[in-house]
Design an enzyme around this catalytic site. Structure first.
Site, PDB file in Angstrom:
ATOM      1  N   GLY A  28       0.814  -1.211   0.000  1.00  0.00           N
ATOM      2  CA  GLY A  28       0.000   0.000   0.000  1.00  0.00           C
ATOM      3  C   GLY A  28       0.844   1.255   0.000  1.00  0.00           C
ATOM      4  O   GLY A  28       0.529   2.240   0.662  1.00  0.00           O
ATOM      5  N   SER A 157      -4.401  -0.040  14.023  1.00  0.00           N
ATOM      6  CA  SER A 157      -5.159   1.204  14.090  1.00  0.00           C
ATOM      7  C   SER A 157      -5.788   1.378  15.460  1.00  0.00           C
ATOM      8  O   SER A 157      -6.174   0.398  16.116  1.00  0.00           O
ATOM      9  CB  SER A 157      -6.266   1.221  13.026  1.00  0.00           C
ATOM     10  OG  SER A 157      -7.130   2.320  13.195  1.00  0.00           O
ATOM     11  N   TYR A 171     -13.621  -2.098   9.256  1.00  0.00           N
ATOM     12  CA  TYR A 171     -12.214  -1.695   9.355  1.00  0.00           C
ATOM     13  C   TYR A 171     -11.703  -1.912  10.778  1.00  0.00           C
ATOM     14  O   TYR A 171     -10.614  -2.456  10.985  1.00  0.00           O
ATOM     15  CB  TYR A 171     -12.094  -0.231   8.957  1.00  0.00           C
ATOM     16  CG  TYR A 171     -10.710   0.360   9.083  1.00  0.00           C
ATOM     17  CD1 TYR A 171      -9.758   0.168   8.080  1.00  0.00           C
ATOM     18  CD2 TYR A 171     -10.355   1.122  10.190  1.00  0.00           C
ATOM     19  CE1 TYR A 171      -8.496   0.716   8.191  1.00  0.00           C
ATOM     20  CE2 TYR A 171      -9.088   1.682  10.304  1.00  0.00           C
ATOM     21  CZ  TYR A 171      -8.157   1.475   9.300  1.00  0.00           C
ATOM     22  OH  TYR A 171      -6.902   2.018   9.419  1.00  0.00           O
ATOM     23  N   ALA A 172     -12.509  -1.494  11.775  1.00  0.00           N
ATOM     24  CA  ALA A 172     -12.109  -1.652  13.177  1.00  0.00           C
ATOM     25  C   ALA A 172     -11.913  -3.125  13.519  1.00  0.00           C
ATOM     26  O   ALA A 172     -10.936  -3.503  14.177  1.00  0.00           O
ATOM     27  CB  ALA A 172     -13.152  -1.021  14.100  1.00  0.00           C
ATOM     28  N   ALA A 174     -11.218  -5.602  11.480  1.00  0.00           N
ATOM     29  CA  ALA A 174     -10.044  -6.127  10.785  1.00  0.00           C
ATOM     30  C   ALA A 174      -8.756  -5.686  11.465  1.00  0.00           C
ATOM     31  O   ALA A 174      -7.822  -6.480  11.641  1.00  0.00           O
ATOM     32  CB  ALA A 174     -10.057  -5.677   9.325  1.00  0.00           C
TER      33      ALA A 174
END
Length: 265
Positions: A28, A157, A171-172, A174
């Site tokens: 990324g 994160s 997202y959280a 993952a």
């Protein structure tokens, strides 16, 4: 990979980095935090493979670091596909002889209301953020273990620590999984000279945060951060570089927080 081994396989090379010889792969890396991390490693003398779903964007980002391609190269990598990691590993070892560091940075977020997330959206976000970290750690973890030395740094994160949903519950979830995978791989690979750590940023001063939050809400977000501002992506890159260093062997299974005081533990 099998736990409980006492060292690299018989006959494996115990890879150490000579001056200017270190090689890092960053996923990324065509933009945002990944590009900042790749640039910081390059500044420190690494030869860097910048990978991204868009090979063209990865090539442009690499060319900005070194137009000659001698110390920076851009490659297409879909982190959802294990074979892509194997292809990148083989391409970089053919080009530069070896790899020392993997940074699992690639990710995607969607600001969707919790109850509106579809099965397809959930699977898509989790696959990029969690599957990518798993496949990358599996492919390069085995490669590093065979050589007796390596560094894996995962980008987790704050959302995965405190259950924040501003960037999407998928997202959280993952990123919480990334933090756990970091410990799992760290435990498995520790006795073979491989460390696995994570850096967990809060809201960063990068374009993606402005896009998700909206320019009109940025100031309000800053007011809610104890230090009063968005966080420096360059400092996150510095943390990644420190965990990737050859002399960083005393730290594994750790998660370093860079969240401006939003989550203290």
């Amino acid at each position: 990979m099998t736990s409980g081994t006492s060292g690299p396989p018989a006959g494996a090379a115990h890879s150490r980095r000579g001056p200017g010889s270190a090689v890092a792969v960053v996923t990324g890396a065509a933009g945002g935090l990944g590009q900042v991390i790749a640039a910081r490693l390059h500044e420190q003398g690494y030869r860097v493979a910048l990978t991204d779903l868009s090979g063209e964007r990865a090539e442009r980002a690499a060319s900005a670091l070194d137009p000659s391609g001698g110390t920076a190269v851009g490659l297409c990598l879909d982190v959802r596909i294990k074979a892509d990691f194997e292809r990148v590993r083989d391409a970089i070892t053919a080009r530069w002889g070896e790899v020392h560091v993997l940074v699992n940075n690639a990710g995607v977020s969607k600001a969707e209301p919790l109850m509106d997330i579809t099965p397809e959206s959930f699977s898509s976000v989790v696959s990029t953020n969690l599957d990518g970290a798993f496949f990358g750690s599996q492919v390069f973890g085995a490669y590093f273990a065979g050589r007796g030395h390596g560094r894996i740094v995962n980008v987790a994160s704050l959302a995965g620590q405190n259950g924040g949903t501003a960037t999407g519950a998928h997202y959280a979830a993952a990123k919480g999984g990334v933090a756990t995978l970091t410990k799992v791989f760290a435990r498995d690979l520790a006795d073979r000279g491989v460390t696995v750590n994570a850096v967990s940023p809060g809201p960063l001063d990068v374009p993606a945060v402005y896009e998700i939050v909206g320019p009109e809400r940025i100031e309000g977000m800053k007011e809610n951060i104890p230090v009063g501002d968005l966080l420096s992506p360059r400092f996150v890159a510095d943390a990644v570089a420190l965990l990737a260093a050859e002399h960083a062997g005393s730290v594994t299974g750790a998660c370093w927080d860079v969240n401006g005081g939003l989550y203290m533990r």
